[in-house]
Motif scaffolding. Structure first.
Motif, PDB file in Angstrom:
ATOM      1  N   PHE A 234       4.878  -6.223  -5.285  1.00  0.00           N
ATOM      2  CA  PHE A 234       5.336  -4.849  -5.499  1.00  0.00           C
ATOM      3  C   PHE A 234       5.201  -4.454  -6.969  1.00  0.00           C
ATOM      4  N   LEU A 235       5.584  -5.331  -7.872  1.00  0.00           N
ATOM      5  CA  LEU A 235       5.508  -5.019  -9.303  1.00  0.00           C
ATOM      6  C   LEU A 235       4.062  -4.922  -9.787  1.00  0.00           C
ATOM      7  N   SER A 236       3.166  -5.661  -9.175  1.00  0.00           N
ATOM      8  CA  SER A 236       1.762  -5.619  -9.607  1.00  0.00           C
ATOM      9  C   SER A 236       1.011  -4.442  -9.003  1.00  0.00           C
ATOM     10  N   TRP A 237       1.496  -3.936  -7.873  1.00  0.00           N
ATOM     11  CA  TRP A 237       0.763  -2.886  -7.173  1.00  0.00           C
ATOM     12  C   TRP A 237       1.406  -1.505  -7.299  1.00  0.00           C
ATOM     13  N   ALA A 238       2.713  -1.413  -7.117  1.00  0.00           N
ATOM     14  CA  ALA A 238       3.386  -0.113  -7.014  1.00  0.00           C
ATOM     15  C   ALA A 238       3.306   0.736  -8.283  1.00  0.00           C
ATOM     16  N   PRO A 239       3.651   0.218  -9.482  1.00  0.00           N
ATOM     17  CA  PRO A 239       3.646   1.092 -10.669  1.00  0.00           C
ATOM     18  C   PRO A 239       2.301   1.761 -10.925  1.00  0.00           C
ATOM     19  N   VAL A 240       1.235   1.000 -10.748  1.00  0.00           N
ATOM     20  CA  VAL A 240      -0.094   1.554 -11.007  1.00  0.00           C
ATOM     21  C   VAL A 240      -0.402   2.706 -10.063  1.00  0.00           C
ATOM     22  N   HIS A 241      -0.095   2.523  -8.795  1.00  0.00           N
ATOM     23  CA  HIS A 241      -0.453   3.543  -7.809  1.00  0.00           C
ATOM     24  C   HIS A 241       0.551   4.692  -7.798  1.00  0.00           C
TER      25      HIS A 241
ATOM     26  N   LEU B  17      -5.409  -6.870  -1.043  1.00  0.00           N
ATOM     27  CA  LEU B  17      -5.439  -6.139   0.220  1.00  0.00           C
ATOM     28  C   LEU B  17      -4.782  -4.770   0.080  1.00  0.00           C
ATOM     29  N   LEU B  18      -3.698  -4.698  -0.684  1.00  0.00           N
ATOM     30  CA  LEU B  18      -3.045  -3.406  -0.910  1.00  0.00           C
ATOM     31  C   LEU B  18      -3.914  -2.501  -1.780  1.00  0.00           C
ATOM     32  N   ASN B  19      -4.613  -3.076  -2.751  1.00  0.00           N
ATOM     33  CA  ASN B  19      -5.522  -2.277  -3.584  1.00  0.00           C
ATOM     34  C   ASN B  19      -6.622  -1.632  -2.744  1.00  0.00           C
ATOM     35  N   VAL B  20      -7.166  -2.407  -1.807  1.00  0.00           N
ATOM     36  CA  VAL B  20      -8.197  -1.860  -0.930  1.00  0.00           C
ATOM     37  C   VAL B  20      -7.621  -0.756  -0.055  1.00  0.00           C
ATOM     38  N   ALA B  21      -6.425  -0.984   0.485  1.00  0.00           N
ATOM     39  CA  ALA B  21      -5.816  -0.008   1.392  1.00  0.00           C
ATOM     40  C   ALA B  21      -5.550   1.320   0.698  1.00  0.00           C
ATOM     41  N   THR B  22      -5.168   1.283  -0.555  1.00  0.00           N
ATOM     42  CA  THR B  22      -4.852   2.529  -1.263  1.00  0.00           C
ATOM     43  C   THR B  22      -6.095   3.296  -1.700  1.00  0.00           C
ATOM     44  N   GLN B  23      -7.271   2.689  -1.606  1.00  0.00           N
ATOM     45  CA  GLN B  23      -8.512   3.369  -1.968  1.00  0.00           C
ATOM     46  C   GLN B  23      -9.146   4.089  -0.789  1.00  0.00           C
ATOM     47  N   VAL B  24      -8.629   3.856   0.399  1.00  0.00           N
ATOM     48  CA  VAL B  24      -9.228   4.421   1.608  1.00  0.00           C
ATOM     49  C   VAL B  24      -8.804   5.876   1.772  1.00  0.00           C
ATOM     50  N   HIS B  25      -9.766   6.742   2.062  1.00  0.00           N
ATOM     51  CA  HIS B  25      -9.484   8.145   2.347  1.00  0.00           C
ATOM     52  C   HIS B  25      -9.385   8.411   3.847  1.00  0.00           C
ATOM     53  N   THR B  26     -10.280   7.813   4.604  1.00  0.00           N
ATOM     54  CA  THR B  26     -10.296   7.982   6.052  1.00  0.00           C
ATOM     55  C   THR B  26     -10.412   6.609   6.691  1.00  0.00           C
ATOM     56  N   TRP B  27      -9.379   6.212   7.437  1.00  0.00           N
ATOM     57  CA  TRP B  27      -9.365   4.872   8.019  1.00  0.00           C
ATOM     58  C   TRP B  27     -10.337   4.781   9.190  1.00  0.00           C
TER      59      TRP B  27
ATOM     60  N   ALA C 177     -15.603  -3.381   3.673  1.00  0.00           N
ATOM     61  CA  ALA C 177     -15.249  -2.352   4.654  1.00  0.00           C
ATOM     62  C   ALA C 177     -15.108  -0.984   4.003  1.00  0.00           C
ATOM     63  N   LEU C 178     -14.972  -0.950   2.669  1.00  0.00           N
ATOM     64  CA  LEU C 178     -14.912   0.335   1.976  1.00  0.00           C
ATOM     65  C   LEU C 178     -16.209   1.129   2.134  1.00  0.00           C
ATOM     66  N   CYS C 179     -17.287   0.451   2.521  1.00  0.00           N
ATOM     67  CA  CYS C 179     -18.552   1.149   2.745  1.00  0.00           C
ATOM     68  C   CYS C 179     -18.485   2.072   3.953  1.00  0.00           C
ATOM     69  N   LEU C 180     -17.413   1.978   4.731  1.00  0.00           N
ATOM     70  CA  LEU C 180     -17.230   2.855   5.887  1.00  0.00           C
ATOM     71  C   LEU C 180     -16.342   4.052   5.565  1.00  0.00           C
ATOM     72  N   ASP C 181     -15.842   4.098   4.336  1.00  0.00           N
ATOM     73  CA  ASP C 181     -14.909   5.164   3.970  1.00  0.00           C
ATOM     74  C   ASP C 181     -15.632   6.493   3.788  1.00  0.00           C
ATOM     75  N   VAL C 182     -14.984   7.565   4.182  1.00  0.00           N
ATOM     76  CA  VAL C 182     -15.507   8.927   4.037  1.00  0.00           C
ATOM     77  C   VAL C 182     -14.435   9.765   3.365  1.00  0.00           C
ATOM     78  N   GLU C 183     -14.772  10.372   2.232  1.00  0.00           N
ATOM     79  CA  GLU C 183     -13.785  11.139   1.485  1.00  0.00           C
ATOM     80  C   GLU C 183     -13.463  12.466   2.151  1.00  0.00           C
ATOM     81  N   LEU C 184     -14.487  13.161   2.647  1.00  0.00           N
ATOM     82  CA  LEU C 184     -14.314  14.481   3.248  1.00  0.00           C
ATOM     83  C   LEU C 184     -15.058  14.550   4.570  1.00  0.00           C
ATOM     84  N   PRO C 185     -14.576  15.375   5.498  1.00  0.00           N
ATOM     85  CA  PRO C 185     -15.311  15.554   6.760  1.00  0.00           C
ATOM     86  C   PRO C 185     -16.686  16.169   6.511  1.00  0.00           C
TER      87      PRO C 185
END
Length: 464
Positions: free
Chosen positions: A424-431, A369-379, A294-302
């Protein structure tokens, strides 16, 4: 028209056959023989064809110049006509100069290289290089082509006149070979087919000259102005999505491999996989496929922002999204998250190791799933649907795969809060570190997301 007697034709034909079979300087000798016929011609008639520029060609070339794309115009027109086209299309900017290399002034290969050296020693970064066909033949000789290509590539634009189809293809191949740059060839006629096929990306324009170029190209467009949308918008999105998707596919395989390595090491390297059967199949298919793709649908800028600031394209040309540094960054992320998931499960569930599979696998899926969510620019609605659907499928599979999941334990408060801590420990510190770095060193487009481009930008977004 020129009338020849039988003896004159036979004499010319003998010279032409000798020139066409020459081992050395065949092209030059053949050209000289052909020029013998082009004298004392009788004029029969004159025809005129309107060669009108398409709409928004000037805006498109200006946008490409601001995007850092070097444009070479390879044409069959004479020098004067090519210069007029270069000026009218803004291939030559107002502040730039012209450096013309004509065959009337250059008679040998040495003179051509000397003239090229004069260009290189001057203000070449603000000078458009113009070369006619006779000089181009000298510069494309094996002993000169490398220096010519490297020197001409430094110019903001190059205009090559009186080019044959073979010369066009040779120039494209030389740019690829001696500069290491990616080439995109655009043409609208049959004489552009060889150039289009030689380039990394070929674009054919459907025009009055037929569809030969369009059929031979990788992409077909109706107008030249579509090139701006093809490169600055679709090219940008395609590169970013491909890079992000590749990184996630690598990360998805590495993190589960690291969990397996740590599991085997903690149990004396027993050759027993921690995830077996349907879990391994599900991890690479219905548990992670939909969110990652689904990341193939992401758009960084308008779209209007990308067209209003074509300079943003220059950052993509550096290739940072698919660099060695980025790759090792994802490797370290996989190593960290895989270690936290496995070691955290062993530490927090020390008395429940019989359920180690359910613990680690649940933590792994939620972290991904959280890693994917944090990479999205435009939902996009499909992105949200992919995340929710994956969670529902995973919860549903817990009731089916009873050999892997103890439902009473999985839905207990003890399981839920401890898995939440591991995720939380595996995802939060990195992001959090990534967020801090972004605040301290914001990317080029960060300010543009907070700005609203002027209405003048609609010229770019609606011209197609």
């Amino acid at each position: 028209m020129k009338r020849l007697t039988q003896s004159e034709y036979e004499e010319w034909d003998a010279k032409y056959k000798a020139a066409s079979t020459a081992i050395k300087d065949r092209d030059a000798k053949t050209r000289k023989v052909v020029e013998l016929l082009e004298t004392r011609l009788d004029l029969l008639a004159l025809t005129g064809v309107e060669d009108k520029l398409q709409e928004n060609v000037q805006e498109t070339l200006e946008a490409l110049r601001h995007a850092g794309v070097r444009v070479w115009m390879l044409t069959g027109d004479k020098v004067e006509t090519a210069i007029c086209i270069a000026i009218s299309t803004s291939l030559k900017a107002r502040h730039q100069l012209l450096f013309v290399m004509e065959g009337t002034e250059i008679n040998s290969s040495d003179e051509a290289m000397q003239k090229l050296s004069e260009f290189a020693s001057g203000r070449f970064q603000e000078t458009v290089l113009v070369i006619d066909g006779k000089v181009l033949t000298m510069l494309l000789q094996p002993e000169n082509i490398r220096l010519f290509t490297e020197t001409a590539a430094k110019a903001p634009a190059v205009v090559c006149c009186r080019c044959s189809p073979t010369q066009k293809a040779d120039i494209v191949k030389a740019v690829q070979q001696f500069t290491g740059m990616r080439t995109c060839a655009i043409g609208d006629g049959g004489n552009d087919v060889s150039m289009i096929q030689a380039a990394n990306v070929g674009v054919g324009i459907v025009g009055k000259e037929g569809k030969q170029a369009s059929l031979a190209a990788d992409f077909s467009v109706l107008k030249f102005s579509a090139l701006m949308r093809l490169l600055l918008w679709h090219g940008r999105n395609s590169y970013q999505r491909s890079a992000r998707l590749s990184a996630f596919v690598i990360h998805r395989g590495l993190i589960i491999s690291i969990i397996q390595v740590i599991f085997s090491a903690m149990f004396y390297f027993v050759a027993v996989p921690i995830f077996q059967g349907f879990l391994m199949v599900g991890y690479s298919t219905y548990y992670t496929t939909a969110p990652v793709f689904a990341l193939c649908l992401d758009v960084e800028l308008p779209e209007k922002t990308v067209f209003f600031y074509p300079e943003l394209y220059q950052s993509l040309r550096k290739g940072r999204l698919m660099s060695i540094k980025t790759f090792f960054g994802w490797v370290l992320l996989s190593l960290y998250q895989g270690s936290i998931v496995m070691l955290g499960s062993m530490a927090l569930f020390e008395g429940k190791l019989i359920n180690i599979v359910a613990i680690t696998f649940t933590s792994l899926i939620l972290a991904e799933l959280l890693n994917v969510a944090t990479q999205v620019h435009t939902w996009h609605p499909l992105m949200v649907a992919a995340e929710i659907l994956t969670v529902l499928i995973y919860v549903y599979s817990m009731f089916i795969l009873r050999s892997y999941f103890d439902v009473l334990f999985v839905f207990s408060y003890e399981f839920v809060w401890r898995v939440a801590v591991i995720v939380f420990l595996s995802w939060a510190p990195v992001h959090v570190c990534k967020w801090c770095r972004t605040c301290l060193r914001p990317p080029q487009h960060r300010k543009l997301l907070e700005e609203d481009p002027q209405e003048d930008s609609t010229l770019y977004s609606h011209q197609l």
